[in-house]
Structures are given as C-alpha cells and as structure tokens.
Design a protein around this motif. Structure first.
Motif, PDB file in Angstrom:
ATOM      1  N   MET A   1      40.955  41.797  31.901  1.00  0.00           N
ATOM      2  CA  MET A   1      41.956  41.076  33.174  1.00  0.00           C
ATOM      3  C   MET A   1      43.520  40.742  32.444  1.00  0.00           C
ATOM      4  O   MET A   1      43.520  40.134  31.396  1.00  0.00           O
ATOM      5  CB  MET A   1      41.366  39.862  33.987  1.00  0.00           C
ATOM      6  N   SER A   2      44.624  41.210  32.908  1.00  0.00           N
ATOM      7  CA  SER A   2      45.694  40.831  32.320  1.00  0.00           C
ATOM      8  C   SER A   2      46.118  39.434  32.378  1.00  0.00           C
ATOM      9  O   SER A   2      45.662  38.498  33.291  1.00  0.00           O
ATOM     10  CB  SER A   2      46.917  41.518  33.152  1.00  0.00           C
ATOM     11  N   GLN A   3      46.449  38.727  31.380  1.00  0.00           N
ATOM     12  CA  GLN A   3      46.678  37.352  31.219  1.00  0.00           C
ATOM     13  C   GLN A   3      48.084  36.847  31.644  1.00  0.00           C
ATOM     14  O   GLN A   3      48.348  35.613  31.664  1.00  0.00           O
ATOM     15  CB  GLN A   3      46.353  36.817  29.731  1.00  0.00           C
ATOM     16  N   TYR A   4      48.857  37.993  31.825  1.00  0.00           N
ATOM     17  CA  TYR A   4      50.279  37.620  32.324  1.00  0.00           C
ATOM     18  C   TYR A   4      50.673  38.605  33.214  1.00  0.00           C
ATOM     19  O   TYR A   4      50.416  39.701  33.450  1.00  0.00           O
ATOM     20  CB  TYR A   4      51.277  37.554  31.212  1.00  0.00           C
ATOM     21  N   ILE A   5      51.865  38.106  34.069  1.00  0.00           N
ATOM     22  CA  ILE A   5      52.627  38.944  34.876  1.00  0.00           C
ATOM     23  C   ILE A   5      53.930  38.836  34.900  1.00  0.00           C
ATOM     24  O   ILE A   5      54.498  37.507  34.807  1.00  0.00           O
ATOM     25  CB  ILE A   5      52.017  39.016  36.510  1.00  0.00           C
ATOM     26  N   ASP A   6      54.974  39.687  34.838  1.00  0.00           N
ATOM     27  CA  ASP A   6      56.477  39.548  34.520  1.00  0.00           C
ATOM     28  C   ASP A   6      56.880  39.950  36.067  1.00  0.00           C
ATOM     29  O   ASP A   6      56.537  40.755  36.638  1.00  0.00           O
ATOM     30  CB  ASP A   6      56.962  40.740  33.686  1.00  0.00           C
TER      31      ASP A   6
ATOM     32  N   ARG B   1      42.259  47.500  44.062  1.00  0.00           N
ATOM     33  CA  ARG B   1      43.015  48.475  43.092  1.00  0.00           C
ATOM     34  C   ARG B   1      43.369  48.314  41.778  1.00  0.00           C
ATOM     35  O   ARG B   1      44.301  47.692  41.387  1.00  0.00           O
ATOM     36  CB  ARG B   1      44.418  48.743  43.999  1.00  0.00           C
ATOM     37  N   SER B   2      42.172  48.227  41.240  1.00  0.00           N
ATOM     38  CA  SER B   2      42.250  47.553  39.753  1.00  0.00           C
ATOM     39  C   SER B   2      43.385  48.263  38.864  1.00  0.00           C
ATOM     40  O   SER B   2      43.717  47.529  37.870  1.00  0.00           O
ATOM     41  CB  SER B   2      40.931  47.338  38.987  1.00  0.00           C
ATOM     42  N   ALA B   3      43.509  49.566  39.095  1.00  0.00           N
ATOM     43  CA  ALA B   3      44.799  50.473  37.988  1.00  0.00           C
ATOM     44  C   ALA B   3      45.969  49.946  38.152  1.00  0.00           C
ATOM     45  O   ALA B   3      46.756  50.472  37.669  1.00  0.00           O
ATOM     46  CB  ALA B   3      44.122  51.781  38.178  1.00  0.00           C
ATOM     47  N   LEU B   4      46.501  49.279  39.275  1.00  0.00           N
ATOM     48  CA  LEU B   4      47.886  48.882  39.509  1.00  0.00           C
ATOM     49  C   LEU B   4      48.522  48.089  38.573  1.00  0.00           C
ATOM     50  O   LEU B   4      47.824  47.069  38.018  1.00  0.00           O
ATOM     51  CB  LEU B   4      47.914  48.345  40.849  1.00  0.00           C
TER      52      LEU B   4
ATOM     53  N   GLU C   1      51.250  31.286  42.270  1.00  0.00           N
ATOM     54  CA  GLU C   1      50.111  30.511  42.620  1.00  0.00           C
ATOM     55  C   GLU C   1      48.799  31.275  42.641  1.00  0.00           C
ATOM     56  O   GLU C   1      47.715  31.037  41.877  1.00  0.00           O
ATOM     57  CB  GLU C   1      50.198  29.673  43.779  1.00  0.00           C
ATOM     58  N   ALA C   2      48.982  32.455  43.235  1.00  0.00           N
ATOM     59  CA  ALA C   2      47.953  33.414  43.374  1.00  0.00           C
ATOM     60  C   ALA C   2      47.346  34.042  42.246  1.00  0.00           C
ATOM     61  O   ALA C   2      46.174  33.956  41.972  1.00  0.00           O
ATOM     62  CB  ALA C   2      48.315  34.286  44.450  1.00  0.00           C
ATOM     63  N   PHE C   3      48.378  34.269  41.306  1.00  0.00           N
ATOM     64  CA  PHE C   3      48.290  35.002  39.972  1.00  0.00           C
ATOM     65  C   PHE C   3      47.376  33.824  39.153  1.00  0.00           C
ATOM     66  O   PHE C   3      46.588  34.137  38.407  1.00  0.00           O
ATOM     67  CB  PHE C   3      49.600  35.490  39.320  1.00  0.00           C
ATOM     68  N   GLN C   4      47.994  32.619  39.147  1.00  0.00           N
ATOM     69  CA  GLN C   4      47.534  31.722  38.170  1.00  0.00           C
ATOM     70  C   GLN C   4      46.005  31.151  38.462  1.00  0.00           C
ATOM     71  O   GLN C   4      45.460  30.834  37.849  1.00  0.00           O
ATOM     72  CB  GLN C   4      48.296  30.619  37.993  1.00  0.00           C
ATOM     73  N   ARG C   5      45.441  31.426  39.981  1.00  0.00           N
ATOM     74  CA  ARG C   5      44.457  31.365  40.449  1.00  0.00           C
ATOM     75  C   ARG C   5      43.334  32.443  40.053  1.00  0.00           C
ATOM     76  O   ARG C   5      42.149  32.387  40.557  1.00  0.00           O
ATOM     77  CB  ARG C   5      44.318  30.722  42.078  1.00  0.00           C
ATOM     78  N   GLY C   6      43.846  33.524  39.596  1.00  0.00           N
ATOM     79  CA  GLY C   6      43.133  34.792  39.266  1.00  0.00           C
ATOM     80  C   GLY C   6      43.223  35.929  40.192  1.00  0.00           C
ATOM     81  O   GLY C   6      42.454  36.945  39.803  1.00  0.00           O
TER      82      GLY C   6
ATOM     83  N   GLY D   1      44.573  39.212  42.181  1.00  0.00           N
ATOM     84  CA  GLY D   1      45.588  40.323  41.810  1.00  0.00           C
ATOM     85  C   GLY D   1      44.760  41.357  40.963  1.00  0.00           C
ATOM     86  O   GLY D   1      43.560  41.011  40.430  1.00  0.00           O
ATOM     87  N   PRO D   2      45.084  42.833  41.023  1.00  0.00           N
ATOM     88  CA  PRO D   2      44.678  43.708  40.339  1.00  0.00           C
ATOM     89  C   PRO D   2      44.491  43.458  38.701  1.00  0.00           C
ATOM     90  O   PRO D   2      45.281  42.670  38.086  1.00  0.00           O
ATOM     91  CB  PRO D   2      45.336  44.910  40.589  1.00  0.00           C
ATOM     92  N   GLN D   3      43.392  43.800  38.260  1.00  0.00           N
ATOM     93  CA  GLN D   3      43.039  43.436  36.637  1.00  0.00           C
ATOM     94  C   GLN D   3      44.062  43.986  35.862  1.00  0.00           C
ATOM     95  O   GLN D   3      44.579  43.244  34.769  1.00  0.00           O
ATOM     96  CB  GLN D   3      41.559  43.956  36.289  1.00  0.00           C
ATOM     97  N   SER D   4      44.680  45.159  36.084  1.00  0.00           N
ATOM     98  CA  SER D   4      45.898  45.644  35.442  1.00  0.00           C
ATOM     99  C   SER D   4      47.187  45.222  35.627  1.00  0.00           C
ATOM    100  O   SER D   4      48.194  45.731  34.830  1.00  0.00           O
ATOM    101  CB  SER D   4      45.561  47.212  35.358  1.00  0.00           C
TER     102      SER D   4
END
Length: 330
Positions: A1-6, A102-105, A134-139, A141-144
């Motif tokens: 799982m990605s640890q960050y989102i830009d 949609r884990s590949a997004l 908030e949603a991303f930091q709680r885990g 979203g797609p894994q990628s």
C-alpha cells in the motif's frame, strides 16, 4: 500500500484531464461538469438513466474514449441546495472508500463544489481536501494511489484556491510541501489535522459569514473577487454568494437561511438586478446589517435611493471603503 499521496490543484477541464479515474457527483440532477460528462457518455451508448443515483450510492463507468480518463466514478448525493461544506467533506471520504476495489489506480482527479452555489470557495476546497487527507490517513483509497488532482476550470479561481490550499496544507501534520504546488500527504497512525483544514466541513456552518447579493455577469466578476471577497476575508468572515442562474427550491431556502444567520449582508445594486433587491428586502425584514454598494447612483431604484450607499468608482476604491465599513461591525 502506498504510504503517501501527492495532492495538487491544477487548471483544466475535468472531462479532458489525464488521470486514471475522475469523480463526478449526481446531486439528483446533472450540473456543470457532471452534466457535461453525462452528455458525452450518452453519445457512446451510456444512458443518463444509469447515472441517476440515489444519495449514498455510486457507479463506475468505462468512458469509452469520450473522457480523457478511462474510468469515471459517479456518486449520488443530496440535492444541490442541500450540498454544503459537511457534504463536500463527506463526498471526498466516500470517493476514496468507493475507489478501494480499484487497486491499480495511481492518479484520480476531481473538481471542487461550491463556487456560485452559495458557498465560500476557499472553505469548500479546504473541506474537500480535508476529507481526502482524513480518509487517506485513515487507510482509505486504492493501494496504488499516489496522486490526487483537484481540477479547476477558471484560471483566476484556481490561483486563489491554490493559495488557500497551500495555507491549509502547510499547517497540517504529516504534509510535505513539494515544488510546483504539490503537497505530499503521508499515512499516519492517527489523523491530526490542524485548522483550517480540520475545521472546514466540520464546523463551517458555525463560522461567521457575509452573504453577498450581486448581479452575476462577467463585468462584475472582478468586483466580487477583488473588491468584495478580499475585505470580507480580511475581516475574518466566510464569503458566500449564489449564482442567480441556478435558483431552485433548495437554493432559495439556502439563501434565506444564510441571510438570516449572516453577520452582514453585502448587496451590490449595480445593474439594478431584481433578485438583488429581493435579497436586500429579505435581509431588512430579518433585521440583518446590510451594506449597499453601487457603481453609479443613477443605477439605484427609487425604493433605496434615500438609503446610504457606498458609491465606488474603481475596484480598488471599493476594497478600501468596504474594509473600513466592515471594521465598524466589530
């Protein structure tokens, strides 16, 4: 799982923006970008009836080349007039959650609701991005997923929203500023957002606000953005207005509610727009402090000609005069 989102805000048309997936809302009717996308999809055999979703439901659509993104996600929401700051924040949370299968997004894009629909545009973008963070930091979203782009069509508004986003993100733990207006959000064991990102969409309706009544024509846009919005924000108020072209029952109800609770109503009587006069009358009837503006006293109608107006000859003069009037309200 990605640890960050830009996260970034860019100028563009969401229907032509390159991403793996794009987000649209169905607010019990089609408006703006969602309507544009629906019409294009209908042209390739996807009827609009498939996208008319009840609040809380969602649907993925393969775009078949009529949108730049190969995948579109439509989310059903409450009606437009009921879609406020809290709903914007929850929309972002719902979107990331719905995208999880949609884990590949890797790249998702969406627009900000609020401008022209009675909401403060800065508070709206902070509510939207606050929900995403908030949603991303709680885990969620797609894994990628490593990028989310907020797309705004109006270049002037985009510049303003980008500054607001920078202010909100710079004060939020777990966020790293990168070049070209990109903010890297790291996953954290606990969500620890700070104001203004934390409060946008959570306590927005309790914040003091000014309601602006004015004609919505191209020649008045600079008046709003530079002559009115600046002094209102400097006074610590949210700045809300409604585009007259989208009036319906819920929108009219929102106008009444926000006039009734406004710290001040600011009405520009230039162009003698009848809806503006109606809103002034309602504000007076509800006993709200009201500031009247006009470019030329000849534009005034008889029913307010005996009341004091701020007469301005330039936007710079309006900015100065309005700032002084707002200071007197404290």
């Amino acid at each position: 799982m990605s640890q960050y989102i830009d996260v970034a805000l860019k100028v563009g048309d969401i229907t032509e923006f390159p991403a793996d997936a794009v987000l649209f809302k169905y607010a019990q009717s089609f408006y703006g970008a969602s309507g544009q996308a629906a019409r294009r999809l209908e042209g390739v055999g996807i009827p609009a009836s498939q996208l008319t979703l009840a609040p809380g439901s969602h649907r993925f659509v393969e775009t078949r080349g009529v949108l730049s993104a190969p995948l579109a996600l439509f989310l059903g929401t409450v009606r437009l007039g009921e879609f406020g700051y809290h709903e914007i924040r929850q929309f972002a949370v719902r979107a990331l959650t719905a995208l999880e299968p949609r884990s590949a997004l890797t790249h998702v894009a969406g627009t900000v609701h609020g401008p022209n629909y009675g909401l403060d545009e800065d508070e709206a973008v902070l509510a939207f991005v606050g929900g995403l963070v908030e949603a991303f930091q709680r885990g969620a979203g797609p894994q990628s997923l490593t990028r989310f782009t907020v797309v705004e069509r109006d270049s002037r508004r985009a510049r303003s929203l980008a500054r607001t986003l920078a202010r909100g993100m710079s004060e939020t733990p777990g966020v790293q500023a990168l070049p070209e207006g990109v903010f890297r959000v790291w996953r954290m064991s606990a969500v620890t957002q700070a104001p203004p990102l934390a409060t946008a969409g959570t306590v927005s309706m309790a914040k003091p606000h000014a309601f602006v009544a004015m004609p919505f024509s191209p020649e008045m846009e600079d008046t709003y953005h530079y002559g009115i919005q600046g002094p209102v924000k400097a006074a610590g108020l949210l700045c809300e207005r409604v585009d007259q072209a989208v009036f319906d029952g819920p929108i009219i109800q929102r106008i009444r509610e926000r006039i009734e609770t406004a710290k001040v109503v600011i009405a520009d009587l230039s162009l003698a727009n009848p809806n503006v006069y109606l809103e002034v009358g309602y504000a007076w009837g509800r006993g709200r402090p009201t500031l009247l503006l006009v470019r030329d006293v000849k534009e005034l109608r008889f029913d307010v000609a005996s009341y004091r107006c701020i007469v301005y000859r330039s936007i710079r003069e309006l900015e100065s005069l309005l700032a002084k009037e707002l200071q007197r309200l404290d």
